[in-house]
Write a protein that holds these residues in place. Structure first.
Motif, PDB file in Angstrom:
ATOM      1  N   MET A  23       0.827  -1.209   0.000  1.00 38.58           N
ATOM      2  CA  MET A  23       0.000   0.000   0.000  1.00 38.58           C
ATOM      3  C   MET A  23       0.859   1.257   0.000  1.00 38.58           C
ATOM      4  SD  MET A  23      -3.459  -0.781   2.203  1.00 38.58           S
ATOM      5  CE  MET A  23      -2.706  -1.523   3.642  1.00 38.58           C
ATOM      6  N   ALA A  24       1.964   1.226   0.751  1.00 38.24           N
ATOM      7  CA  ALA A  24       2.889   2.357   0.736  1.00 38.24           C
ATOM      8  C   ALA A  24       3.514   2.503  -0.651  1.00 38.24           C
ATOM      9  CB  ALA A  24       3.973   2.152   1.791  1.00 38.24           C
ATOM     10  N   PHE A  25       3.834   1.375  -1.275  1.00 39.06           N
ATOM     11  CA  PHE A  25       4.443   1.377  -2.599  1.00 39.06           C
ATOM     12  C   PHE A  25       3.488   1.965  -3.633  1.00 39.06           C
ATOM     13  CE2 PHE A  25       5.853  -0.972  -6.504  1.00 39.06           C
ATOM     14  CZ  PHE A  25       7.123  -0.421  -6.593  1.00 39.06           C
ATOM     15  N   LEU A  26       2.218   1.547  -3.594  1.00 41.17           N
ATOM     16  CA  LEU A  26       1.233   2.081  -4.527  1.00 41.17           C
ATOM     17  C   LEU A  26       0.987   3.565  -4.267  1.00 41.17           C
ATOM     18  CD1 LEU A  26      -0.805   1.853  -6.799  1.00 41.17           C
ATOM     19  CD2 LEU A  26      -2.444   0.871  -5.176  1.00 41.17           C
ATOM     20  N   ASP A  27       0.979   3.961  -3.009  1.00 44.29           N
ATOM     21  CA  ASP A  27       0.823   5.373  -2.667  1.00 44.29           C
ATOM     22  C   ASP A  27       1.943   6.197  -3.311  1.00 44.29           C
ATOM     23  OD1 ASP A  27      -0.422   7.516  -0.791  1.00 44.29           O
ATOM     24  OD2 ASP A  27       1.721   7.601  -0.334  1.00 44.29           O
ATOM     25  N   THR A  28       3.166   5.699  -3.236  1.00 44.23           N
ATOM     26  CA  THR A  28       4.298   6.376  -3.869  1.00 44.23           C
ATOM     27  C   THR A  28       4.127   6.445  -5.378  1.00 44.23           C
ATOM     28  OG1 THR A  28       5.829   5.718  -2.116  1.00 44.23           O
ATOM     29  CG2 THR A  28       6.795   6.305  -4.241  1.00 44.23           C
ATOM     30  N   ALA A  29       3.692   5.332  -5.974  1.00 44.33           N
ATOM     31  CA  ALA A  29       3.488   5.298  -7.427  1.00 44.33           C
ATOM     32  C   ALA A  29       2.419   6.302  -7.854  1.00 44.33           C
ATOM     33  CB  ALA A  29       3.101   3.890  -7.865  1.00 44.33           C
ATOM     34  N   ASN A  30       1.304   6.335  -7.136  1.00 45.43           N
ATOM     35  CA  ASN A  30       0.208   7.246  -7.484  1.00 45.43           C
ATOM     36  C   ASN A  30       0.606   8.706  -7.321  1.00 45.43           C
ATOM     37  OD1 ASN A  30      -1.631   5.235  -8.157  1.00 45.43           O
ATOM     38  ND2 ASN A  30      -2.513   5.119  -6.111  1.00 45.43           N
ATOM     39  N   THR A  31       1.203   9.028  -6.175  1.00 44.36           N
ATOM     40  CA  THR A  31       1.523  10.438  -5.901  1.00 44.36           C
ATOM     41  C   THR A  31       2.695  10.919  -6.750  1.00 44.36           C
ATOM     42  OG1 THR A  31       2.860   9.780  -3.986  1.00 44.36           O
ATOM     43  CG2 THR A  31       0.577  10.393  -3.572  1.00 44.36           C
ATOM     44  N   SER A  32       3.630  10.040  -7.053  1.00 41.78           N
ATOM     45  CA  SER A  32       4.739  10.426  -7.933  1.00 41.78           C
ATOM     46  C   SER A  32       4.238  10.689  -9.350  1.00 41.78           C
ATOM     47  CB  SER A  32       5.808   9.331  -7.963  1.00 41.78           C
ATOM     48  OG  SER A  32       6.376   9.141  -6.682  1.00 41.78           O
ATOM     49  N   SER A  33       3.209   9.956  -9.752  1.00 38.17           N
ATOM     50  CA  SER A  33       2.675  10.095 -11.110  1.00 38.17           C
ATOM     51  C   SER A  33       1.697  11.255 -11.241  1.00 38.17           C
ATOM     52  CB  SER A  33       1.975   8.792 -11.524  1.00 38.17           C
ATOM     53  OG  SER A  33       2.864   7.695 -11.492  1.00 38.17           O
ATOM     54  N   TYR A  34       0.879  11.476 -10.216  1.00 36.24           N
ATOM     55  CA  TYR A  34      -0.242  12.408 -10.358  1.00 36.24           C
ATOM     56  C   TYR A  34      -0.305  13.498  -9.292  1.00 36.24           C
ATOM     57  CZ  TYR A  34      -1.534   8.445 -13.266  1.00 36.24           C
ATOM     58  OH  TYR A  34      -1.510   7.442 -14.209  1.00 36.24           O
ATOM     59  N   GLY A  35       0.663  13.532  -8.373  1.00 31.67           N
ATOM     60  CA  GLY A  35       0.671  14.534  -7.320  1.00 31.67           C
ATOM     61  C   GLY A  35      -0.061  14.061  -6.076  1.00 31.67           C
ATOM     62  N   ASN A  36       0.069  14.787  -5.003  1.00 34.24           N
ATOM     63  CA  ASN A  36      -0.613  14.443  -3.751  1.00 34.24           C
ATOM     64  C   ASN A  36      -2.069  14.888  -3.794  1.00 34.24           C
ATOM     65  OD1 ASN A  36       1.355  13.226  -1.833  1.00 34.24           O
ATOM     66  ND2 ASN A  36       2.480  15.105  -2.283  1.00 34.24           N
ATOM     67  N   PRO A  37      -2.994  14.008  -3.386  1.00 31.89           N
ATOM     68  CA  PRO A  37      -4.412  14.396  -3.366  1.00 31.89           C
ATOM     69  C   PRO A  37      -4.645  15.670  -2.561  1.00 31.89           C
ATOM     70  CG  PRO A  37      -4.196  12.043  -3.047  1.00 31.89           C
ATOM     71  CD  PRO A  37      -2.802  12.607  -2.987  1.00 31.89           C
ATOM     72  N   GLU A  38      -5.597  16.470  -3.045  1.00 31.70           N
ATOM     73  CA  GLU A  38      -5.938  17.750  -2.424  1.00 31.70           C
ATOM     74  C   GLU A  38      -7.421  17.761  -2.073  1.00 31.70           C
ATOM     75  OE1 GLU A  38      -2.976  20.357  -5.341  1.00 31.70           O
ATOM     76  OE2 GLU A  38      -5.128  20.162  -5.791  1.00 31.70           O
ATOM     77  N   ILE A  39      -7.790  18.590  -1.102  1.00 29.79           N
ATOM     78  CA  ILE A  39      -9.211  18.751  -0.778  1.00 29.79           C
ATOM     79  C   ILE A  39      -9.937  19.240  -2.028  1.00 29.79           C
ATOM     80  CG2 ILE A  39     -10.886  19.956   0.658  1.00 29.79           C
ATOM     81  CD1 ILE A  39      -8.708  20.242   2.776  1.00 29.79           C
TER      82      ILE A  39
ATOM     83  N   TRP B 108      -4.671   6.356   6.762  1.00 34.60           N
ATOM     84  CA  TRP B 108      -5.099   6.456   8.164  1.00 34.60           C
ATOM     85  C   TRP B 108      -4.032   5.898   9.096  1.00 34.60           C
ATOM     86  CZ3 TRP B 108      -7.897  10.028   7.212  1.00 34.60           C
ATOM     87  CH2 TRP B 108      -8.914  10.012   6.264  1.00 34.60           C
ATOM     88  N   VAL B 109      -3.248   4.949   8.613  1.00 32.13           N
ATOM     89  CA  VAL B 109      -2.127   4.431   9.409  1.00 32.13           C
ATOM     90  C   VAL B 109      -1.064   5.513   9.563  1.00 32.13           C
ATOM     91  CG1 VAL B 109      -0.266   2.739   9.466  1.00 32.13           C
ATOM     92  CG2 VAL B 109      -2.562   2.047   8.737  1.00 32.13           C
ATOM     93  N   VAL B 110      -0.733   6.183   8.455  1.00 33.78           N
ATOM     94  CA  VAL B 110       0.263   7.262   8.497  1.00 33.78           C
ATOM     95  C   VAL B 110      -0.188   8.372   9.445  1.00 33.78           C
ATOM     96  CG1 VAL B 110       1.429   9.046   7.144  1.00 33.78           C
ATOM     97  CG2 VAL B 110       1.097   6.772   6.177  1.00 33.78           C
ATOM     98  N   ILE B 111      -1.447   8.746   9.350  1.00 38.52           N
ATOM     99  CA  ILE B 111      -1.977   9.822  10.194  1.00 38.52           C
ATOM    100  C   ILE B 111      -1.987   9.396  11.659  1.00 38.52           C
ATOM    101  CG2 ILE B 111      -4.082  11.133  10.722  1.00 38.52           C
ATOM    102  CD1 ILE B 111      -4.621  10.980   7.607  1.00 38.52           C
ATOM    103  N   ALA B 112      -2.400   8.157  11.912  1.00 40.16           N
ATOM    104  CA  ALA B 112      -2.431   7.668  13.299  1.00 40.16           C
ATOM    105  C   ALA B 112      -1.032   7.664  13.900  1.00 40.16           C
ATOM    106  CB  ALA B 112      -3.032   6.259  13.337  1.00 40.16           C
ATOM    107  N   MET B 113      -0.039   7.220  13.143  1.00 43.14           N
ATOM    108  CA  MET B 113       1.330   7.192  13.665  1.00 43.14           C
ATOM    109  C   MET B 113       1.852   8.598  13.919  1.00 43.14           C
ATOM    110  SD  MET B 113       3.188   3.914  11.797  1.00 43.14           S
ATOM    111  CE  MET B 113       2.985   4.504  10.132  1.00 43.14           C
ATOM    112  N   LYS B 114       1.449   9.555  13.081  1.00 44.67           N
ATOM    113  CA  LYS B 114       1.864  10.945  13.299  1.00 44.67           C
ATOM    114  C   LYS B 114       1.217  11.508  14.563  1.00 44.67           C
ATOM    115  CE  LYS B 114       3.954  14.789  12.288  1.00 44.67           C
ATOM    116  NZ  LYS B 114       5.426  14.900  12.406  1.00 44.67           N
ATOM    117  N   LEU B 115      -0.072  11.215  14.763  1.00 46.81           N
ATOM    118  CA  LEU B 115      -0.744  11.685  15.987  1.00 46.81           C
ATOM    119  C   LEU B 115      -0.143  11.028  17.224  1.00 46.81           C
ATOM    120  CD1 LEU B 115      -4.484  11.738  14.833  1.00 46.81           C
ATOM    121  CD2 LEU B 115      -3.011  13.709  15.271  1.00 46.81           C
ATOM    122  N   GLN B 116       0.226   9.765  17.098  1.00 46.58           N
ATOM    123  CA  GLN B 116       0.892   9.072  18.209  1.00 46.58           C
ATOM    124  C   GLN B 116       2.189   9.798  18.581  1.00 46.58           C
ATOM    125  OE1 GLN B 116       1.979   5.019  17.319  1.00 46.58           O
ATOM    126  NE2 GLN B 116       2.962   4.677  19.288  1.00 46.58           N
TER     127      GLN B 116
END
Length: 512
Positions: free
Chosen positions: A173-189, A427-435
């Motif tokens: 999931m982290a790998f796909l997140d990197t692939a998506n954001t590297s290709s199309y940018g970080n999702p925005e509101i 949500w895992v990334v966000i939870a670890m940051k809040l931790q």
């Protein structure tokens, strides 16, 4: 095993046990048995190449794509699966395989979790591969696990592999997140239009962003609009796709409503991955259906992949130009784009609302939607939550509540959509940051609870990933996987606190 078929891999398993005559999803017994045969060939092929992890890239990709084809609602085309089996015979130099059935129900339960996890992992890795990203470590784990699958005969080994599968679930999931954001940018509101325009359109369904990118580029001057469907909704959140003015909006809801919503769309529909509902023979949209990639259905027009990885969408574009514009079934907009990068950019606001008591609780309600009536639970649960609670969502489960008027907390919407099912990673990334921010020793000390809806194998890899990360007290619904034995279910309860959903009132009281 005296049945025409035996399939219990998804949440729709007949009687919450297994489909033994006809699949609730639409598979018949012949197709189900072909898929089982393909699965056995994948084990044989993996056994043959497991000791040569530096090579065999072609075989590894074949295994990945075949696992993807095994996912519920992905590939209903018997000829396609027969062709896949013939390829497997060429690779293995075997003309037959012996089907393996695990008689120990506890071992079988754990193996079912592992196999489901491998299918979900393969789907996510496949999406990344289409973007030019490939991880040999992920390939090799799938090969190694399949190679030893039929030799797993003790609970300790199976439990270890279940945990390893979860670890690789986090990785993929982290790998796909990197692939998506590297290709199309970080999702925005983003506010996404759910109405329609006046021009004809193409509706793109499934999960594959690479297919959408090519379709948008090839159709930009054709006089048509492109609409997303179901799990393609999060495409609107990526900056790269916002450059295309003819990406008009999102049409319809979760996958299971397609038999009515496809009728009113009026233009052609493109399936890029799973979540196909077999159309009735007399359905008015049958001649407008296309498939590509690892999904397929008999009679759908097929868009193949070229040797260089590109696809030619001219046929579907031409048909769209001759169609009427979509019939409007709703209007307005919905907001999304709350993946980890965007939420962490708002971290100060979120933390301040937590500290002053405005936000008391987060409930992660990610996962899949489905057809069963008892899934109204999720909409009722969302409506009943207190106003100081934020829903964190991803996957098509969100369609049960993302169009409800639940308001906001000091400008923070009460439903935060990160994206597709694989974006549960956010949500895992966000939870670890809040931790980290709150200096907590255990992630389970955070005011975050998990109420996950599942349907098929991609939800299983998400679940195993959460378990590997030590997330406890997860509720899974609308029912637990039918293949779990009493012993394995008890183990999950004792060690992880996993439980099934109860009533809305009981569960809200449990979550606090």
């Amino acid at each position: 095993m005296n049945t025409k078929m035996f399939c219990n891999q998804c949440e729709e398993a007949a009687g919450n046990k297994a489909c033994t005559i006809q699949g609730v999803c639409g598979k018949d017994s012949e197709l189900a048995n072909l898929l089982d045969e393909l699965k056995e060939y994948l084990k044989v092929l993996s056994k043959q190449i497991e000791n040569d992890t530096e090579g065999h890239n072609e075989e590894k990709r074949f295994i990945m794509d075949s696992l993807f084809k095994l996912i519920t609602n992905a590939n209903f085309n018997k000829e396609n699966i027969r062709h896949q089996i013939e390829e497997a015979k060429t690779y293995t130099k075997r003309n037959d395989v012996v089907a393996f059935y695990e008689e120990n129900e506890d071992i079988n339960a754990l193996k079912s979790l592992i196999m489901g996890g491998l299918m979900g992992m393969a789907a996510y890795h496949s999406h990344a591969t289409h973007l030019g990203y490939e991880d040999q470590d992920i390939h090799n784990f799938m090969v190694k696990t399949l190679a030893g699958f039929n030799e797993m005969h003790d609970l300790e080994t199976c439990l270890r592999v279940v945990d390893e599968t979860g670890a690789y679930g986090v990785k993929v999931m982290a790998f796909l997140d990197t692939a998506n954001t590297s290709s199309y940018g970080n999702p925005e509101i983003t506010n996404v239009n759910i109405g329609v325009g006046t021009r004809p359109g193409i509706l793109i369904s499934g999960h594959d962003l690479a297919d959408l990118a090519q379709l948008l580029e090839q159709s930009k001057d054709s006089g048509i609009d492109i609409y997303t469907h179901s799990e393609m909704l999060p495409a609107h959140y990526y900056p790269k796709f916002k450059q295309y003015s003819h990406l008009k909006g999102n049409y319809g809801n979760a996958w299971w409503k397609q038999t009515t919503e496809f009728e009113t769309f009026n233009g052609p529909i493109l399936f890029t991955t799973n979540c196909i509902v077999p159309p009735k023979a007399n359905a008015g949209y049958v001649d407008r259906l296309y498939s590509t990639g690892n999904c397929d259905y008999p009679g759908f027009k097929r868009i193949p992949v070229n040797p260089d990885g590109t696809k030619d969408f001219s046929e579907i574009i031409k048909q769209a130009q001759s169609c009427s514009s979509p019939t409007e079934i709703e209007s307005g907009s919905i907001v999304g784009g709350f993946a980890h990068n965007q939420v962490l950019a708002l971290a100060d606001t979120v933390v301040e609302n937590i500290k002053n008591g405005s936000i008391r609780k987060f409930i992660v309600m990610s996962g899949c939607d489905g057809r069963k009536r008892d899934r109204t639970y999720y909409a009722d649960f969302a409506r009943t939550l207190k106003d100081d609670t934020i829903i964190l969502t991803s996957g098509c489960a969100k369609y049960r509540y993302n169009k409800l008027n639940l308001g906001d907390i000091n400008g923070v919407p009460r439903v935060l959509d990160a994206g597709q099912c694989n974006d549960s990673y956010s949500w895992v990334v966000i939870a670890m940051k809040l931790q980290e921010i709150f200096k907590l020793n255990d992630i389970n000390e955070l005011p975050i609870s998990f109420n996950i809806a599942w349907y098929e194998q991609k939800a299983i890899i998400v679940l195993l990933s959460l378990l590997h990360l030590g997330i406890k007290d997860i509720k899974v619904g609308p029912s637990l996987p039918s293949y779990l034995s009493e012993t394995t279910a008890s183990y999950l309860v004792e060690h992880y606190g996993i439980s099934g959903i109860q009533s809305v009132v009981e569960d809200i009281t449990t979550f606090g």
